[in-house]
Design a protein around this motif. Structure first.
Motif, short mmCIF file in Angstrom:
data_model
loop_
_atom_site.label_atom_id
_atom_site.label_comp_id
_atom_site.label_asym_id
_atom_site.label_seq_id
_atom_site.Cartn_x
_atom_site.Cartn_y
_atom_site.Cartn_z
N TYR A 101 38.74 46.29 27.16
CA TYR A 101 38.66 46.35 28.62
C TYR A 101 37.89 45.15 29.18
CZ TYR A 101 40.61 51.06 28.74
OH TYR A 101 41.45 52.14 28.64
N ALA A 102 36.87 44.70 28.45
CA ALA A 102 36.12 43.52 28.89
C ALA A 102 37.01 42.28 28.88
CB ALA A 102 34.91 43.30 27.98
N LEU A 103 37.80 42.11 27.84
CA LEU A 103 38.71 40.97 27.75
C LEU A 103 39.76 41.02 28.86
CD1 LEU A 103 39.21 40.86 23.89
CD2 LEU A 103 38.32 38.97 25.28
N LEU A 104 40.29 42.20 29.11
CA LEU A 104 41.28 42.35 30.17
C LEU A 104 40.67 42.06 31.54
CD1 LEU A 104 43.11 45.57 28.92
CD2 LEU A 104 44.16 43.31 29.22
N GLY A 105 39.43 42.53 31.73
CA GLY A 105 38.77 42.30 33.00
C GLY A 105 38.49 40.83 33.27
N VAL A 106 37.90 40.17 32.28
CA VAL A 106 37.56 38.75 32.44
C VAL A 106 38.83 37.91 32.51
CG1 VAL A 106 36.41 36.77 31.39
CG2 VAL A 106 35.33 39.01 31.30
N GLY A 107 39.81 38.25 31.68
CA GLY A 107 41.06 37.50 31.68
C GLY A 107 41.77 37.56 33.01
N ASN A 108 41.87 38.76 33.56
CA ASN A 108 42.52 38.90 34.87
C ASN A 108 41.70 38.26 35.99
OD1 ASN A 108 45.11 40.56 34.77
ND2 ASN A 108 43.76 41.81 33.51
N LEU A 109 40.38 38.29 35.85
CA LEU A 109 39.53 37.62 36.84
C LEU A 109 39.80 36.13 36.85
CD1 LEU A 109 37.17 37.64 38.86
CD2 LEU A 109 35.60 37.41 36.90
N PHE A 110 39.93 35.53 35.68
CA PHE A 110 40.23 34.11 35.58
C PHE A 110 41.58 33.79 36.22
CE2 PHE A 110 37.55 31.96 32.06
CZ PHE A 110 36.39 32.48 32.62
N VAL A 111 42.59 34.59 35.90
CA VAL A 111 43.94 34.33 36.40
C VAL A 111 44.00 34.50 37.92
CG1 VAL A 111 46.33 35.15 36.40
CG2 VAL A 111 45.08 34.94 34.24
N ILE A 112 43.47 35.61 38.41
CA ILE A 112 43.55 35.90 39.85
C ILE A 112 42.72 34.92 40.67
CG2 ILE A 112 42.98 37.60 41.63
CD1 ILE A 112 43.63 39.77 39.52
N SER A 113 41.49 34.63 40.19
CA SER A 113 40.63 33.72 40.95
C SER A 113 41.15 32.29 40.95
CB SER A 113 39.19 33.76 40.40
OG SER A 113 39.16 33.37 39.04
N SER A 114 41.77 31.86 39.85
CA SER A 114 42.32 30.50 39.83
C SER A 114 43.55 30.41 40.73
CB SER A 114 42.68 30.09 38.39
OG SER A 114 43.59 31.00 37.81
N THR A 115 44.34 31.48 40.79
CA THR A 115 45.48 31.50 41.70
C THR A 115 45.00 31.45 43.15
OG1 THR A 115 46.78 32.79 40.12
CG2 THR A 115 47.55 32.78 42.39
N TYR A 150 45.38 29.74 31.70
CA TYR A 150 45.83 29.84 30.31
C TYR A 150 44.85 30.64 29.45
CZ TYR A 150 49.62 26.46 30.93
OH TYR A 150 50.78 25.82 31.30
N TYR A 151 43.57 30.34 29.57
CA TYR A 151 42.60 31.06 28.76
C TYR A 151 42.45 32.51 29.23
CZ TYR A 151 41.39 26.55 26.75
OH TYR A 151 41.45 25.34 26.10
N GLY A 152 42.57 32.73 30.54
CA GLY A 152 42.52 34.09 31.05
C GLY A 152 43.70 34.91 30.55
N SER A 153 44.87 34.31 30.54
CA SER A 153 46.06 34.99 30.03
C SER A 153 45.91 35.30 28.54
CB SER A 153 47.29 34.11 30.25
OG SER A 153 48.45 34.73 29.74
N THR A 154 45.35 34.36 27.79
CA THR A 154 45.12 34.59 26.36
C THR A 154 44.18 35.76 26.13
OG1 THR A 154 45.46 32.23 25.90
CG2 THR A 154 44.34 33.52 24.21
N MET A 155 43.11 35.84 26.93
CA MET A 155 42.18 36.96 26.81
C MET A 155 42.86 38.28 27.13
SD MET A 155 38.45 35.67 28.18
CE MET A 155 38.99 34.66 29.56
N SER A 156 43.76 38.27 28.10
CA SER A 156 44.49 39.49 28.46
C SER A 156 45.41 39.92 27.32
CB SER A 156 45.29 39.27 29.74
OG SER A 156 44.43 39.06 30.84
#
Length: 216
Positions: A101-115, A150-156
């Motif tokens: 859940y931590a990886l999914l949370g941080v990964g999605n945060l990276f993707v959404i915030s960069s968008t 890219y790194y956020g997607s990888t974490m997800s």
């Protein structure tokens, strides 16, 4: 030299006879290959812009919809591949689930915030269409990594693999990371050259000496 016992054990829980595993791997590799080929052809020939009556904004949005749709298909195929694979008990404990859940949370945060920082055209290769950003994006998450999407997607991907308890997902996540690292090596220098050309033309028009800038 033998593999560590833990890694060897994880690989024993990967069913390489499942067709869905290879379909997922192919989809993961296809997506960045597709958008890099299409975007570079657009930059050189403007074939998409011409197809949309010379409107680069509409052409970019059309590519964005295509890339987003391919991403949904890739995620569906990945999820299907995970369902076809055996689970490992070590990945089903509470600590593993918390990590997932931590990886999914941080990964999605990276993707959404960069968008959010880049906008639709900034996210989906607008610079290849001549839609360039004015300034370098330095705020979060770009102050942590220059490729947060890219790194956020990888974490997800990794979070999903652990959440499902599937070692095959971890192996596919490694594949994701390798594909993205290769894509970065192609994309970053090319994007930097686009902005360098723009800045050089601006400096020439203003009668000022050109100074190279850090890529966006």
């Amino acid at each position: 030299m033998s593999l560590p016992a833990s890694l060897s054990e994880l690989l024993e829980f990967v069913d390489f006879n499942q067709r869905s595993f290879y379909v997922s791997a192919a989809s993961i590799a296809f997506n960045p290959t597709f958008w890099n080929i299409v975007a570079r052809r657009e930059y050189r020939t403007r074939f998409l812009t011409r197809a949309f009556g010379g409107n680069s904004q509409r052409a970019c949005y059309a590519l964005a919809i295509t890339i987003f749709s391919l991403g949904l298909l890739r995620d569906f195929l990945y999820e299907r591949a995970l369902r076809d694979q055996p689970s490992h008990p070590a990945l089903e404990g509470p600590l593993a689930q918390y990590a997932a859940y931590a990886l999914l949370g941080v990964g999605n945060l990276f993707v959404i915030s960069s968008t959010w920082r880049l906008g639709i055209t900034g996210t989906f290769l607008g610079d290849y269409f001549g839609i360039l950003m004015d300034d370098i994006v330095t705020g979060f998450p770009f102050n942590i990594t220059n490729a947060p999407m890219y790194y956020g997607s990888t974490m997800s991907f990794l979070g999903s693999a652990i959440l499902y308890g599937k070692p095959a997902g971890i192996l596919l996540t490694l594949h994701v990371l390798i594909v993205y690292l290769v894509a970065i090596q192609f994309e970053n220098p090319f994007t930097a050259s686009i902005y360098a050309k723009r800045d050089k033309e601006r400096a020439k028009a203003d009668g000022k000496p050109y100074e190279s800038k850090k890529e966006l």
